[in-house]
Every structure is written in structure tokens, then in C-alpha cells.
Design a protein around this motif. Sequence first.
Motif, short mmCIF file in Angstrom:
data_model
loop_
_atom_site.label_atom_id
_atom_site.label_comp_id
_atom_site.label_asym_id
_atom_site.label_seq_id
_atom_site.Cartn_x
_atom_site.Cartn_y
_atom_site.Cartn_z
N UNK A 23 0.82 -1.21 0.00
CA UNK A 23 0.00 0.00 0.00
C UNK A 23 0.86 1.26 0.00
N UNK A 24 1.88 1.30 0.85
CA UNK A 24 2.75 2.48 0.90
C UNK A 24 3.48 2.71 -0.40
N UNK A 25 3.84 1.63 -1.11
CA UNK A 25 4.52 1.77 -2.40
C UNK A 25 3.57 2.33 -3.45
N UNK A 26 2.31 1.92 -3.41
CA UNK A 26 1.33 2.44 -4.36
C UNK A 26 1.07 3.92 -4.11
N UNK A 27 0.95 4.32 -2.83
CA UNK A 27 0.69 5.72 -2.51
C UNK A 27 1.91 6.60 -2.76
N UNK A 28 3.09 6.02 -2.84
CA UNK A 28 4.30 6.80 -3.10
C UNK A 28 4.77 6.74 -4.54
N UNK A 29 3.99 6.13 -5.41
CA UNK A 29 4.39 5.96 -6.81
C UNK A 29 4.22 7.27 -7.57
N UNK A 30 5.19 7.55 -8.46
CA UNK A 30 5.16 8.77 -9.26
C UNK A 30 5.01 8.42 -10.74
N UNK A 31 4.56 9.40 -11.50
CA UNK A 31 4.39 9.18 -12.93
C UNK A 31 5.73 8.87 -13.60
N UNK A 32 6.80 9.47 -13.10
CA UNK A 32 8.13 9.24 -13.68
C UNK A 32 8.64 7.83 -13.44
N UNK A 33 8.00 7.08 -12.54
CA UNK A 33 8.43 5.71 -12.27
C UNK A 33 7.98 4.74 -13.36
N UNK A 34 7.07 5.17 -14.22
CA UNK A 34 6.58 4.31 -15.31
C UNK A 34 7.48 4.48 -16.53
N UNK A 35 8.12 3.42 -16.94
CA UNK A 35 8.93 3.41 -18.16
C UNK A 35 8.15 2.62 -19.22
N UNK A 36 7.30 3.33 -19.96
CA UNK A 36 6.44 2.66 -20.93
C UNK A 36 7.25 2.07 -22.08
N UNK A 37 8.35 2.69 -22.43
CA UNK A 37 9.16 2.18 -23.53
C UNK A 37 9.79 0.84 -23.18
N UNK A 38 10.30 0.74 -21.96
CA UNK A 38 10.94 -0.51 -21.53
C UNK A 38 9.93 -1.52 -20.98
N UNK A 39 8.73 -1.07 -20.70
CA UNK A 39 7.70 -1.97 -20.17
C UNK A 39 7.93 -2.38 -18.74
N UNK A 40 8.47 -1.46 -17.90
CA UNK A 40 8.71 -1.75 -16.49
C UNK A 40 8.27 -0.57 -15.65
N UNK A 41 8.08 -0.83 -14.36
CA UNK A 41 7.79 0.21 -13.37
C UNK A 41 8.88 0.14 -12.31
N UNK A 42 9.48 1.28 -12.00
CA UNK A 42 10.55 1.35 -11.00
C UNK A 42 9.93 1.63 -9.63
#
Length: 469
Positions: A206-225
Motif C-alpha cells: 500500500x505504501x509503495x502504491x501511494x508513493x508511486x510517481x508518474x516518472x516511475x513508469x517506463x512505458x518504452x521498456x515496459x517496467x515500473x521502478x
Amino acid sequence: MKKRPDKLTGKRERTAIYGTGKRYRVKGIPGIQDRSFHTSEDAKQWLASAKTDSSRGEFVDPRKGEILVADYIAEYWWAGRSDEPSTADPMRSRIWNHIIPLVGDYALREIDASALRTFKAALLTRVEESTAEVIWGHLSSILGSAVDDQRLLRNPMKAKNSVKPPRAIDSKAKAWSREVVDAVRAELQDRYQIAVDLGIGLGLRQGEAFGLAEEDFDFAAGVVHIRRQLRWDIKGRPYFSLPKGRKTREVPLPANLALRARAHFRRFPSTSCTLPWRNPEAPTTALEERQRKPITVELILTSSHGNRIYYRTWNDRSWKRALAAAGLIKPVGEKVRHDGNRVRRVLLYAAPREDMFHVLRHTYASVQLEAGESVVSLSKWLGHSTPKVTLDHYAHFMPGAGQRGIAAMDAWLRDPSRPKVPEKSLLACRAAHLPPNMQVKGIVQQGTDMSVKYKETARGGLAVNIIEC
């Protein structure tokens, strides 16, 4: 003896306590504090024992163990810890509410098997077994530090085999079905539905979801940091910190989750949030100032007012209401709130822990394992320290778990007089219904001495390869 001599006799007189003190003193042993005794025999015996233990590196002065457990915790053990608030706050609460009231008045050297049995019995009247197991670990850590500080020779919680630590009842992780996930998601506000997608699609806490940022999504590589989590200390102050275990990780981004994430970003733009790192307390040194320097994150999950999400409020007003609307829980009461001249009645829910946000993480693991994903890969995506942790939690989600063992045991217990034929063959059906005829039994007996090797054809029949007589 009196300090001044008698004026008439010129000799020093004995006092009332003459002969009652400790006249024999042992000193000069490196690393060992001097000690006095009443008799020379006691002094010599202690000297021999102290020299032997000192040469082995096992000598512990009993006087160092006379400090009370409560004083040792406050002055030495707790003062030397540097845990993050998310760890320190609940730990301090358990120690000061349970350990110190129950064993705080004991001297360290008085903690024996009897004291531990009394402590365990009293503890189990206060908390559940799962919490008692954690508190037992705290006390073991405290006594282990006392051993390192040379106040105890050994940790009594590990040396006393007659006292077993409390154990929580083993419970298997629970996973939701697709229907339940969709029902709960549909009952959440539109801006919070992405939280369910992140839990199901990425296995986030839950804490990881609430702390997730848009910049953490790498759509080109297909991963989330997964780089951070949003935490709150015991005083209700928010801060950012590394994920659990102080480990960042990368999780594969499913294509459909990427579509939902892009749609969420367009409908609910990210909100900038600046919070301290690791600890919300004001820094007192230059090092702490660098370590706790605030960072700014564009959060994708925020409240309807554009603020960071406080997990307690979100759980009570959003998550539990969605569970109730989906038919998973029921109200247990109501709370009256006075907002100025307005009176509000808020329903209260008591959701079991297994139905809170973490169940989405369990569901993610179950889907991955049922699809045949590697345990090593899943462990990496979940952020576990080792694959063993993943197996301990989720082995029962693996397809066919336990079936191989059942089949092996069934083969072991098979009646040796029964013919070894394929389970679905015609011979197996006929052998089970043979009439009690002596001639037929003789033919069957001849058949059991013959080994028939066969293979299944493409159309489901049996092709005989070799017949050995």
C-alpha cells in the motif's frame, strides 16, 4: 578499627562492625574488576574460576548483570538504535507497553527459565499469539545485546530449551477471485480505482502504491521502478523512504495496465508533493540534514483535495466502504461526527486483515504462480530478500501443489496383487469386475506374469511395443 588511638592505652580500638566486612580482595586480573570476599577460601575459588573464564574469553562479572531490565533498555539498548520511524514507533510501543511492565523490574541476571515462563503466560493474556511472537523476539534481541555488552554470559531465551517461544497459527495467504477484485474496484471512487490495478498488476504494497510517481513508469521498456514508499510516523507526520527491506526493484508492466495508467494520468493529473526523506524529525546534525533532505515527487494517487493519502483515513472511508458495498463485510456500528452545526453519522466497519489492501499483492503472486512463472522472478518482482520467503508465503498457490506427493503415496499403497495396467485402459475396467470363476482367475494370473509395454497413439488408443513372456 577507630582512626584515632585511645589516649590511655595508645592503641586503636575495635568498632562494632569489626570482623564483619570483606577482608580479602582479588585484584590485578586484566579486564576484570576487583572484588572482595569474606573468607580467603571464597577469594581463592573465585580467583581460579575468573582466571579460567578470562583465558577462554567467557568471563562475565555478575555485578554487571545487576542492572534492571528497564534501565538497561532505556540507557543502553534503545539509546543505541537508529531505526526508521516506521520500525521504531511500533517497536517502542510494544517494548514500553509489554516488556517493561512485565519484566522491567527484574535484574538482567535474574532472567531465567522461571521468569521467562511467567513472562510468556502474562504476555499471552495481553496480546494475540502473532503479536506475542514479535514481542518475544524483541526481548531476545535485548538480552542478546546484554551478552554482547558482557553483562550476561549467554542469552537465557536461547539457552533455556524448556521455554518455547509463542508461535502464531500458520495461516495461508488469501487471494481474491477475478469477480471479487472487479466488484471492489467498481465500488471505489474513480480516482482510486488505479490503486487496485497497481496492487493486482504490480504486486505493490500500500505504501509503495501511494508513493508511486508518474516518472516511475517506463512505458518504452515496459517496467515500473519501485523506488520509494509513503510512510507516516506515530505522530501522523508523512515522509518518503525506501521500500521495505531498503530495496528498490523493477516490475514488468502489463500492456493493459499501461493503458489504464495512461488513462488515469490524463483524467487525474499527478500532484507535486514534497516530504522529508527517511525521517520527519527535524535534523540535529549536518549529516542528518543531508540524509533527511526533502524530495519532491509527482504522486499519481492523491485525495480528492489534491493531498497525499493518509492510509488510515483511506482504509476507513474508501477501502472498507468498497468492501461493504461488494458484500465482503458488514457495518459493526456508527460514529457521530460534529462538523460545526452539521451532525454526520459515519458507519464503522471491522474488516479482517486478510481483506485489506495487501490481499491484492497476494492475488498478484497467485496469478503469477498459477501461470507457471518462476519463483525466482516472482521473488525479485515482489522485493523479497530470497526466493525462500516467496515459497514460504505462496507455495500453496503453485499448480498441483501436493498432488505429486498424493500420487506417490497412492502408488506405494497399491495392492501388489492387482495387475499393473493403465488407469483408463479397458483391462483395468474388466479386471475390477471379473467373475469369481476359477478358470478366469487362472487366465488372469497368467496375465500378471506378462509385462506389457505400450504407448498412447495420437487418437487415444494403445499401441503395443514389446511383449515379454
